[in-house]
Design a protein around this motif. Structure first.
Motif, PDB file in Angstrom:
ATOM      1  N   ASN A 191      -6.048  -4.535  -9.598  1.00 12.32           N
ATOM      2  CA  ASN A 191      -4.895  -4.119  -8.815  1.00 12.32           C
ATOM      3  C   ASN A 191      -3.687  -4.950  -9.221  1.00 12.32           C
TER       4      ASN A 191
ATOM      5  N   LYS B 135       2.027   6.451  -7.221  1.00  7.80           N
ATOM      6  CA  LYS B 135       0.977   7.294  -7.798  1.00  7.80           C
ATOM      7  C   LYS B 135       1.244   8.769  -7.509  1.00  7.80           C
ATOM      8  N   ARG B 136       1.710   9.063  -6.293  1.00 11.87           N
ATOM      9  CA  ARG B 136       1.966  10.457  -5.932  1.00 11.87           C
ATOM     10  C   ARG B 136       3.113  11.045  -6.746  1.00 11.87           C
TER      11      ARG B 136
ATOM     12  N   SER C  57       1.013   4.049  -3.095  1.00 11.80           N
ATOM     13  CA  SER C  57       0.745   5.466  -2.831  1.00 11.80           C
ATOM     14  C   SER C  57       1.901   6.336  -3.302  1.00 11.80           C
TER      15      SER C  57
ATOM     16  N   GLU D  77       0.830  -1.208   0.000  1.00 11.21           N
ATOM     17  CA  GLU D  77       0.000   0.000   0.000  1.00 11.21           C
ATOM     18  C   GLU D  77       0.863   1.256   0.000  1.00 11.21           C
ATOM     19  N   ARG D  78       1.952   1.215   0.757  1.00  9.34           N
ATOM     20  CA  ARG D  78       2.844   2.376   0.822  1.00  9.34           C
ATOM     21  C   ARG D  78       3.510   2.635  -0.526  1.00  9.34           C
TER      22      ARG D  78
END
Length: 310
Positions: free
Chosen positions: A284, A172-173, A169, A165-166
């Protein structure tokens, strides 16, 4: 519930802690190393690049990081250090003569744990370091209980969920690539068509071989399930993932061919891969890599069969 008494750390263990001093001024680095050596195993690096190399090879228990350095300044160095999985729990203490609120906020945002003002008071620094290292070592103990697979020593599925998950994120960021590899290892008896769960020692052999092909400290190998090993590859496009997969499968084939023992267990090793840029709506990365793994198994593409373990 974890017993707090089991997390208490003796002074002898604190003395084994590794502290890295990063400062481009040799006299300052030498002064800090000499002052801290009676308390910790202390090393020095004179640039952000050297610090990253040191931490990638052997993650310390604490870093004292000069804020103002040429090429890679302290803020950028801190961000890059925190991208190394083994450095996530490592406290980073900035040393600076800039005490402005704006600079302090930048240190926190970069991932810093604390900061000390120059000129440094050694007695104060030693006490701060002890506090941070004690917390870090306690976190390491908890992590070993929670996030480490006891059979192989690899990170487990619970760690993967958090790390995945990290990394998603972050990718994408930062509009950065991210790839995921999956290696499935199954064993079967001779003449049997069904495979059975592979022994932990065989998983460890395959894991060691995979680790030899991973060149970056940010590449993370995880025991995803009883028979599957996952590799998270930050900043890696699909062609990079394919290259690593080919290296791993080639190395496995070469190891198989090097074995001339007539007594062996039959092992099937299959590989699958997926990259963030290939994701579509309502999918995903895990689903995509599992689908690719299944396709490769059915087509026998990306698969080593009858792999021999002595």
């Amino acid at each position: 519930m974890i017993d707090s008494d089991s997390l208490s750390l003796p002074d002898t263990e604190m003395l084994s802690a590794v502290v890295l001093v990063v400062d481009d001024e040799p006299s300052t680095a030498e002064f800090l190393v000499q002052a801290l050596t009676p308390y910790y195993r202390t090393f020095s690096a004179q640039s952000g690049e050297d610090a990253i190399g040191f931490c990638a090879a052997h993650a310390p228990d604490l870093v004292i990081l000069d804020l103002h350095m040429p090429v890679l300044d302290g803020l950028l160095t801190c961000k890059m250090l925190k991208a190394i999985p083994s450095m996530l729990n490592c406290p980073i203490v900035f040393s600076t003569d800039d005490t402005s609120t704006e600079q302090e906020i930048k240190c926190w945002d970069a991932g810093g744990t604390d900061f000390v003002c120059k000129p440094i008071v050694i007695q104060t620094l030693v006490k701060r370091i002890r506090s941070h290292i004690q917390i870090k070592m306690q976190q390491d103990l908890i992590e070993n209980m929670v996030f480490i697979d006891p059979q192989t020593g690899l990170y487990n599925r619970r760690y993967f969920n958090d790390c995945y998950e990290r990394q998603i994120s972050l990718a994408k960021r930062n509009d950065a690539p991210l790839s995921l590899l999956m290696f499935e290892v199954k064993s079967g008896e001779l003449f049997e068509t069904q495979t059975s769960p592979v022994a932990a020692r065989h998983i460890k052999i395959v894991a060691e071989l995979i680790l030899k092909e991973l060149s970056r400290p940010t590449d993370t190998l995880i025991r995803f399930s009883e028979t599957e090993l996952a590799v998270l590859l930050p900043d890696t496009y699909i062609f990079g993932a394919k290259h690593i997969t080919q290296k791993v499968m080639t190395a496995m084939s070469e190891l198989q061919n090097a074995s001339d023992d007539s007594i062996f267990e039959q092992i099937d090793i299959s590989a699958g891969m997926a990259s963030l840029e290939a994701l579509q709506k309502n999918t995903n990365l895990i689903e995509l890599v599992e689908k690719n793994l299944l396709q490769n198994k059915l087509s026998r593409n990306g698969k080593v069969t009858r792999y021999q373990f002595n």
